[in-house]
Write an enzyme that holds these catalytic residues in place. Sequence first.
Site, PDB file in Angstrom:
ATOM      1  N   ASP A 172      -0.188   5.115   0.726  1.00  9.24           N
ATOM      2  CA  ASP A 172      -0.495   6.081   1.791  1.00  9.24           C
ATOM      3  C   ASP A 172      -0.494   5.388   3.147  1.00  9.24           C
ATOM      4  OD1 ASP A 172      -1.029   8.378   0.145  1.00  9.24           O
ATOM      5  OD2 ASP A 172      -2.905   7.444  -0.434  1.00  9.24           O
ATOM      6  N   ASP A 183       0.861  -1.172   0.000  1.00 10.91           N
ATOM      7  CA  ASP A 183       0.000   0.000   0.000  1.00 10.91           C
ATOM      8  C   ASP A 183       0.911   1.240   0.000  1.00 10.91           C
ATOM      9  OD1 ASP A 183      -2.388   1.582   0.510  1.00 10.91           O
ATOM     10  OD2 ASP A 183      -1.625   1.770   2.548  1.00 10.91           O
TER      11      ASP A 183
HETATM   12  P1  B16 Z   1      -6.961   9.691  -4.205  1.00 12.16           P
HETATM   13  P2  B16 Z   1      -3.821   3.849  -0.279  1.00 12.16           P
HETATM   14  C1  B16 Z   1      -5.805   5.646  -0.479  1.00 12.16           C
HETATM   15  O1  B16 Z   1      -4.477   5.268  -0.705  1.00 12.16           O
HETATM   16  C2  B16 Z   1      -5.907   6.506   0.758  1.00 12.16           C
HETATM   17  O2  B16 Z   1      -5.579   5.747   1.922  1.00 12.16           O
HETATM   18  C3  B16 Z   1      -7.313   7.022   0.899  1.00 12.16           C
HETATM   19  O3  B16 Z   1      -7.425   7.858   2.036  1.00 12.16           O
HETATM   20  C4  B16 Z   1      -7.693   7.789  -0.368  1.00 12.16           C
HETATM   21  O4  B16 Z   1      -9.044   8.251  -0.292  1.00 12.16           O
HETATM   22  C5  B16 Z   1      -7.514   6.863  -1.576  1.00 12.16           C
HETATM   23  O5  B16 Z   1      -6.178   6.402  -1.628  1.00 12.16           O
HETATM   24  C6  B16 Z   1      -7.823   7.574  -2.876  1.00 12.16           C
HETATM   25  O6  B16 Z   1      -6.864   8.581  -3.062  1.00 12.16           O
HETATM   26  O7  B16 Z   1      -8.026  10.648  -3.826  1.00 12.16           O
HETATM   27  O8  B16 Z   1      -5.567  10.291  -4.182  1.00 12.16           O
HETATM   28  O9  B16 Z   1      -7.244   8.961  -5.498  1.00 12.16           O
HETATM   29  O10 B16 Z   1      -3.846   3.836   1.228  1.00 12.16           O
HETATM   30  O11 B16 Z   1      -4.669   2.769  -0.924  1.00 12.16           O
HETATM   31  O12 B16 Z   1      -2.435   3.945  -0.857  1.00 12.16           O
HETATM   32 MG    MG Z   2      -2.975   3.173   3.210  1.00 13.87          MG
END
Ligand code: B16
Ligand code: MG
Length: 214
Positions: A11, A9
């Site tokens: 974030d 992952d």
């Molecule tokens: P975006 P991950 C996720 O990333 C985040 O944890 C989540 O908070 C976010 O809403 C989602 O990506 C979408 O992100 O708006 O930048 O497309 O934890 O799966 O790396």
């Molecule tokens: Mg994450």
Amino acid sequence: MSIKAVIFDLDGVIVTTDDCHYRAWKAMADDEGIYFDRKINDRLRGVSRMASLDIVLERAEREYSNEEKTALAKKKNDIYVSLIQQLTEADILSGVMENLDALKQGGIKIAIGSSSKNTPIILERIGLSTYFDAVSDGNNITKSKPDPEVFVKAADMLGIPYGECMIVEDADAGIEAGRAAGMTTLAVGNACGADYHSPSLAELSLLDLLCDIR
Ligand code: B16
Ligand code: MG
């Protein structure tokens, strides 16, 4: 070794973008007069942008049309994208590079499995655009975590059977996705339900863990 690939992952596992997400959602919610705090923000980890917006709007005092929702999601993302421009290699979380380098040297494939459509910008900012063997992200999936799609696509890109992959996640939705894909799961931080847990990647040698898994 029975695990041939590790899918990370982004974030909250590789980089500290979680606070940028919080600040962007908070600014958008404050403008709309909607209550939002860090506890609600924790429910957004690993969840797609539009599904996250629905969670934020649970506290709204009125219904929002689809057009308004699209505009709010764009507003949040514009704030978020401006915040992540400040990211540098220094924002890579502790223990990450040591583990990634060791896995590469140990012949283990490494990939990204992130729900974020901003993955290419983030990887570029932290200097890891060409580092991973595969990148599966919010731009190549139709269903967000806890659906297994993002991890399944990463494994397919690597050409490794799902049962020989481990996923590393900070979110309950991500652990659920990994389990649904038939992959071994490692939680960092507070995520629940994984096969293995560690407070962070700084406390763990992933290569040693993979050697222990037979
Ligand atoms: P975006 P991950 C996720 O990333 C985040 O944890 C989540 O908070 C976010 O809403 C989602 O990506 C979408 O992100 O708006 O930048 O497309 O934890 O799966 O790396
Ligand atoms: Mg994450």
